[in-house]
Design a protein around this motif. Structure first.
Motif, PDB file in Angstrom:
ATOM      1  N   ALA A 207      66.642   7.889 -25.858  1.00 39.74           N
ATOM      2  CA  ALA A 207      68.034   7.876 -26.319  1.00 39.74           C
ATOM      3  C   ALA A 207      68.883   6.945 -25.458  1.00 39.74           C
ATOM      4  O   ALA A 207      69.697   6.163 -25.979  1.00 39.74           O
ATOM      5  CB  ALA A 207      68.597   9.293 -26.295  1.00 39.74           C
ATOM      6  N   ALA A 208      68.694   6.999 -24.143  1.00 37.85           N
ATOM      7  CA  ALA A 208      69.483   6.148 -23.248  1.00 37.85           C
ATOM      8  C   ALA A 208      69.123   4.674 -23.441  1.00 37.85           C
ATOM      9  O   ALA A 208      70.005   3.797 -23.442  1.00 37.85           O
ATOM     10  CB  ALA A 208      69.238   6.563 -21.802  1.00 37.85           C
ATOM     11  N   TYR A 209      67.850   4.393 -23.602  1.00 40.24           N
ATOM     12  CA  TYR A 209      67.391   3.027 -23.816  1.00 40.24           C
ATOM     13  C   TYR A 209      67.927   2.472 -25.131  1.00 40.24           C
ATOM     14  O   TYR A 209      68.360   1.319 -25.217  1.00 40.24           O
ATOM     15  CB  TYR A 209      65.869   3.009 -23.778  1.00 40.24           C
ATOM     16  CG  TYR A 209      65.220   1.683 -24.061  1.00 40.24           C
ATOM     17  CD1 TYR A 209      65.664   0.506 -23.452  1.00 40.24           C
ATOM     18  CD2 TYR A 209      64.128   1.600 -24.930  1.00 40.24           C
ATOM     19  CE1 TYR A 209      65.042  -0.713 -23.709  1.00 40.24           C
ATOM     20  CE2 TYR A 209      63.508   0.393 -25.192  1.00 40.24           C
ATOM     21  CZ  TYR A 209      63.970  -0.761 -24.582  1.00 40.24           C
ATOM     22  OH  TYR A 209      63.353  -1.962 -24.849  1.00 40.24           O
ATOM     23  N   TRP A 210      67.912   3.293 -26.171  1.00 42.76           N
ATOM     24  CA  TRP A 210      68.455   2.889 -27.477  1.00 42.76           C
ATOM     25  C   TRP A 210      69.918   2.509 -27.363  1.00 42.76           C
ATOM     26  O   TRP A 210      70.336   1.449 -27.835  1.00 42.76           O
ATOM     27  CB  TRP A 210      68.263   4.021 -28.480  1.00 42.76           C
ATOM     28  CG  TRP A 210      68.995   3.836 -29.789  1.00 42.76           C
ATOM     29  CD1 TRP A 210      70.249   4.275 -30.110  1.00 42.76           C
ATOM     30  CD2 TRP A 210      68.502   3.160 -30.958  1.00 42.76           C
ATOM     31  NE1 TRP A 210      70.575   3.921 -31.395  1.00 42.76           N
ATOM     32  CE2 TRP A 210      69.518   3.239 -31.934  1.00 42.76           C
ATOM     33  CE3 TRP A 210      67.317   2.507 -31.264  1.00 42.76           C
ATOM     34  CZ2 TRP A 210      69.380   2.682 -33.220  1.00 42.76           C
ATOM     35  CZ3 TRP A 210      67.162   1.952 -32.530  1.00 42.76           C
ATOM     36  CH2 TRP A 210      68.181   2.042 -33.480  1.00 42.76           C
ATOM     37  N   GLU A 211      70.710   3.357 -26.732  1.00 48.31           N
ATOM     38  CA  GLU A 211      72.148   3.099 -26.634  1.00 48.31           C
ATOM     39  C   GLU A 211      72.449   1.869 -25.782  1.00 48.31           C
ATOM     40  O   GLU A 211      73.331   1.067 -26.111  1.00 48.31           O
ATOM     41  CB  GLU A 211      72.866   4.319 -26.053  1.00 48.31           C
ATOM     42  CG  GLU A 211      72.929   5.502 -26.989  1.00 48.31           C
ATOM     43  CD  GLU A 211      73.650   5.184 -28.289  1.00 48.31           C
ATOM     44  OE1 GLU A 211      74.624   4.398 -28.260  1.00 48.31           O
ATOM     45  OE2 GLU A 211      73.223   5.702 -29.343  1.00 48.31           O
ATOM     46  N   ALA A 212      71.700   1.677 -24.713  1.00 51.47           N
ATOM     47  CA  ALA A 212      71.988   0.577 -23.794  1.00 51.47           C
ATOM     48  C   ALA A 212      71.476  -0.768 -24.292  1.00 51.47           C
ATOM     49  O   ALA A 212      72.134  -1.796 -24.100  1.00 51.47           O
ATOM     50  CB  ALA A 212      71.386   0.873 -22.422  1.00 51.47           C
ATOM     51  N   CYS A 213      70.305  -0.765 -24.958  1.00 55.82           N
ATOM     52  CA  CYS A 213      69.616  -2.036 -25.204  1.00 55.82           C
ATOM     53  C   CYS A 213      69.270  -2.337 -26.658  1.00 55.82           C
ATOM     54  O   CYS A 213      68.841  -3.468 -26.944  1.00 55.82           O
ATOM     55  CB  CYS A 213      68.322  -2.077 -24.390  1.00 55.82           C
ATOM     56  SG  CYS A 213      68.547  -1.957 -22.605  1.00 55.82           S
ATOM     57  N   PHE A 214      69.439  -1.375 -27.561  1.00 53.85           N
ATOM     58  CA  PHE A 214      68.900  -1.618 -28.898  1.00 53.85           C
ATOM     59  C   PHE A 214      69.859  -1.339 -30.048  1.00 53.85           C
ATOM     60  O   PHE A 214      69.795  -2.012 -31.079  1.00 53.85           O
ATOM     61  CB  PHE A 214      67.621  -0.787 -29.105  1.00 53.85           C
ATOM     62  CG  PHE A 214      66.580  -1.480 -29.924  1.00 53.85           C
ATOM     63  CD1 PHE A 214      65.710  -2.382 -29.340  1.00 53.85           C
ATOM     64  CD2 PHE A 214      66.465  -1.241 -31.278  1.00 53.85           C
ATOM     65  CE1 PHE A 214      64.739  -3.042 -30.091  1.00 53.85           C
ATOM     66  CE2 PHE A 214      65.512  -1.885 -32.045  1.00 53.85           C
ATOM     67  CZ  PHE A 214      64.638  -2.785 -31.443  1.00 53.85           C
ATOM     68  N   ALA A 215      70.746  -0.365 -29.890  1.00 55.99           N
ATOM     69  CA  ALA A 215      71.571   0.063 -31.020  1.00 55.99           C
ATOM     70  C   ALA A 215      72.379  -1.085 -31.621  1.00 55.99           C
ATOM     71  O   ALA A 215      72.474  -1.225 -32.850  1.00 55.99           O
ATOM     72  CB  ALA A 215      72.501   1.200 -30.591  1.00 55.99           C
ATOM     73  N   GLU A 216      72.972  -1.925 -30.779  1.00 55.60           N
ATOM     74  CA  GLU A 216      73.811  -2.999 -31.313  1.00 55.60           C
ATOM     75  C   GLU A 216      73.004  -4.065 -32.040  1.00 55.60           C
ATOM     76  O   GLU A 216      73.536  -4.810 -32.868  1.00 55.60           O
ATOM     77  CB  GLU A 216      74.615  -3.653 -30.191  1.00 55.60           C
ATOM     78  CG  GLU A 216      73.804  -4.469 -29.211  1.00 55.60           C
ATOM     79  CD  GLU A 216      74.643  -5.079 -28.114  1.00 55.60           C
ATOM     80  OE1 GLU A 216      75.159  -6.200 -28.328  1.00 55.60           O
ATOM     81  OE2 GLU A 216      74.799  -4.429 -27.052  1.00 55.60           O
ATOM     82  N   PHE A 217      71.693  -4.152 -31.746  1.00 55.77           N
ATOM     83  CA  PHE A 217      70.848  -5.152 -32.384  1.00 55.77           C
ATOM     84  C   PHE A 217      70.121  -4.613 -33.611  1.00 55.77           C
ATOM     85  O   PHE A 217      69.547  -5.392 -34.376  1.00 55.77           O
ATOM     86  CB  PHE A 217      69.809  -5.676 -31.381  1.00 55.77           C
ATOM     87  CG  PHE A 217      70.419  -6.257 -30.141  1.00 55.77           C
ATOM     88  CD1 PHE A 217      70.998  -7.514 -30.165  1.00 55.77           C
ATOM     89  CD2 PHE A 217      70.448  -5.535 -28.959  1.00 55.77           C
ATOM     90  CE1 PHE A 217      71.571  -8.051 -29.027  1.00 55.77           C
ATOM     91  CE2 PHE A 217      71.021  -6.061 -27.816  1.00 55.77           C
ATOM     92  CZ  PHE A 217      71.593  -7.321 -27.846  1.00 55.77           C
ATOM     93  N   TRP A 218      70.141  -3.288 -33.792  1.00 56.80           N
ATOM     94  CA  TRP A 218      69.381  -2.694 -34.894  1.00 56.80           C
ATOM     95  C   TRP A 218      69.826  -3.218 -36.262  1.00 56.80           C
ATOM     96  O   TRP A 218      68.954  -3.480 -37.113  1.00 56.80           O
ATOM     97  CB  TRP A 218      69.450  -1.175 -34.840  1.00 56.80           C
ATOM     98  CG  TRP A 218      68.847  -0.521 -36.052  1.00 56.80           C
ATOM     99  CD1 TRP A 218      69.457   0.276 -36.952  1.00 56.80           C
ATOM    100  CD2 TRP A 218      67.482  -0.629 -36.489  1.00 56.80           C
ATOM    101  NE1 TRP A 218      68.590   0.673 -37.935  1.00 56.80           N
ATOM    102  CE2 TRP A 218      67.369   0.137 -37.671  1.00 56.80           C
ATOM    103  CE3 TRP A 218      66.364  -1.301 -35.998  1.00 56.80           C
ATOM    104  CZ2 TRP A 218      66.179   0.245 -38.372  1.00 56.80           C
ATOM    105  CZ3 TRP A 218      65.168  -1.194 -36.705  1.00 56.80           C
ATOM    106  CH2 TRP A 218      65.080  -0.423 -37.875  1.00 56.80           C
ATOM    107  N   PRO A 219      71.122  -3.386 -36.574  1.00 59.92           N
ATOM    108  CA  PRO A 219      71.474  -3.916 -37.903  1.00 59.92           C
ATOM    109  C   PRO A 219      70.824  -5.263 -38.202  1.00 59.92           C
ATOM    110  O   PRO A 219      70.408  -5.526 -39.337  1.00 59.92           O
ATOM    111  CB  PRO A 219      73.004  -4.037 -37.837  1.00 59.92           C
ATOM    112  CG  PRO A 219      73.407  -2.995 -36.845  1.00 59.92           C
ATOM    113  CD  PRO A 219      72.320  -3.010 -35.809  1.00 59.92           C
TER     114      PRO A 219
END
Length: 323
Positions: A134-146
Motif C-alpha cells: 500500500a505504501a509503495y503504491w501511494e508513493a511510486c505507482f498510483a499517479e502513473f497507473w492511469p
C-alpha cells in the motif's frame, strides 16, 4: 521446459481478459532491482527512485527476487475484468498464513533471514507485506497507473476483437513466441514444467507493461492465468499527445484529428483523455462531433462505451496518412 494446459471446449469458451494493478506493482519491484532489463521504464525509475528512501521494501524484495519464482499470493489472478488496487490489496490481506508460509519457502535467492522471519509468523508477515504494498503504491505507482491502465486497456480491446474475429488460434499466435496453441493444448515456454487441465474454469489473460517482454503463468491452486507482454509499451512514457498531420488538423481541428488517429484501436473516453492530455469532458465533446460527422461510433461493452472509427473515419485517416 514447457507449461502444458489441456483446454476443453468450455475452457476456450471461458477465456477472459483482465487488468491487474497489483501484478504491475509487484512486477515493477523487479524493474527497480534490474533497470537494465527494462530500460524502457527508465523515465519511471528516475522519477520514483528519490521516493524509495522513505519506504521499507526489504520483505517485498525478499518475496520478489530479481529472477525466478515470486510468492504467488502477492499477485492473485484478477476476479473481475477491471479490479481496482484496493480490492486486490484486500485479497492479498486475506491470504491464509499457511499458503503464504509455503510460498515464501519456495522463493529462491532471497535473504534467508528475512524469509525465516516471515515464515515464523506468516499472519503478521502478510499484514506487513500488504502495508508495504500500500505504501509503495501511494508513493511510486498510483499517479502513473492511469497511463499504464490506458495502454493495457487498448491491448485488451484489440485482443478481444481478435478473439471474436479469428478465434483462439489467431489470438494465441499473436500473444508471444513463447505461447503455442495446438488446438487442444496451450504450451507456454517457461523455466519450469507443469501440466494438467483447467477443469472448465477457463483462462485469464492479463497484459503486462512491467513484466514485459516476458510471459508468466499461474496454475493450481489458483485459477489458470497467462500474463503476456502488452503491445505498444514503447509509447508508455512518451510525453504529450501524439501529433496530428497538418492537413487533417486543418480540416477537423487538432484535438479531433489526434483522437481520430488514436482510434485506429478502439478506446474508451477515459483512456483517450489520458493519452491525449485532455479532460474526459473535452474528449467526450470531440467524440460527439466526430460521431455526428459519421467518423466514429460508440459501442457499449459492459458498463463502458468503447469508441472506434467508422469505415468513413478509416478512409479519412488513411487518406491523410498517405499524403
Amino acid at each position: 521446459m514447457v507449461v502444458t494446459w489441456d483446454l476443453k471446449s468450455e475452457d476456450v469458451a471461458r477465456i477472459r481478459f483482465a487488468f491487474s494493478p497489483m501484478w504491475e506493482l509487484v512486477a515493477s519491484l523487479r524493474t527497480l532491482r534490474d533497470p537494465a532489463r527494462q530500460a524502457i521504464h527508465l523515465p519511471w525509475i528516475k522519477c520514483v527512485r528519490p521516493r524509495l528512501a522513505g519506504l521499507d521494501l526489504t520483505e517485498l524484495f525478499a518475496l520478489v527476487p530479481a529472477t525466478g519464482y515470486l510468492a504467488d499470493f502477492l499477485t492473485p489472478p484478477p476476479d473481475t475484468p477491471m479490479p481496482d488496487f484496493a480490492a486486490e490489496l484486500a485479497r492479498v490481506r486475506r491470504t491464509s498464513p499457511e499458503r503464504a508460509a509455503d510460498e515464501a519457502a519456495r522463493v529462491q535467492g532471497a535473504d534467508p533471514a528475512v524469509i525465516e522471519r516471515f515464515r515464523a509468523d506468516p499472519a503478521a508477515g502478510v499484514a506487513r507485506v500488504a502495508d508495504a504494498l500500500a505504501a509503495y503504491w501511494e508513493a511510486c505507482f498510483a499517479e502513473f497507473w492511469p497511463r499504464v491502465y490506458g495502454l493495457l486497456e487498448r491491448d485488451v480491446l484489440r485482443r478481444s476483437r481478435q478473439l471474436a474475429q479469428g478465434g483462439a488460434r489467431e489470438l494465441f499466435a499473436s500473444l508471444d513466441p513463447a505461447v503455442r496453441w495446438t488446438g487442444e493444448r496451450l504450451l507456454v515456454d517457461r523455466p519450469y514444467c507443469a501440466s494438467g487441465g483447467l477443469n472448465g474454469d477457463g483462462l485469464v489473460l492479463v497484459p503486462t507493461a512491467f513484466y514485459w517482454p516476458m510471459v508468466a503463468v499461474m496454475t493450481a491452486p489458483y485459477q489458470a492465468m497467462l500474463v503476456y507482454p502488452v503491445l505498444g509499451v514503447g509509447t508508455l512514457w512518451q510525453q504529450g499527445p501524439p501529433p496530428a498531420p497538418g492537413a487533417l488538423a486543418a480540416l477537423i481541428g487538432g484535438s479531433r484529428a489526434r483522437i481520430l488517429l488514436a482510434l485506429a484501436e478502439p478506446s474508451t473516453t477515459s483512456a483517450l483523455a489520458g493519452r491525449m492530455a485532455l479532460t474526459p469532458g473535452a474528449v467526450s465533446q470531440h467524440l460527439g462531433v466526430l460521431r455526428d460527422s459519421g467518423l466514429t461510433v460508440g459501442i457499449r461493452v459492459g458498463k463502458q462505451v468503447v469508441y472506434r472509427r467508422t469505415p468513413t473515419g478509416d478512409a479519412l485517416a488513411g487518406t491523410v496518412a498517405r499524403l
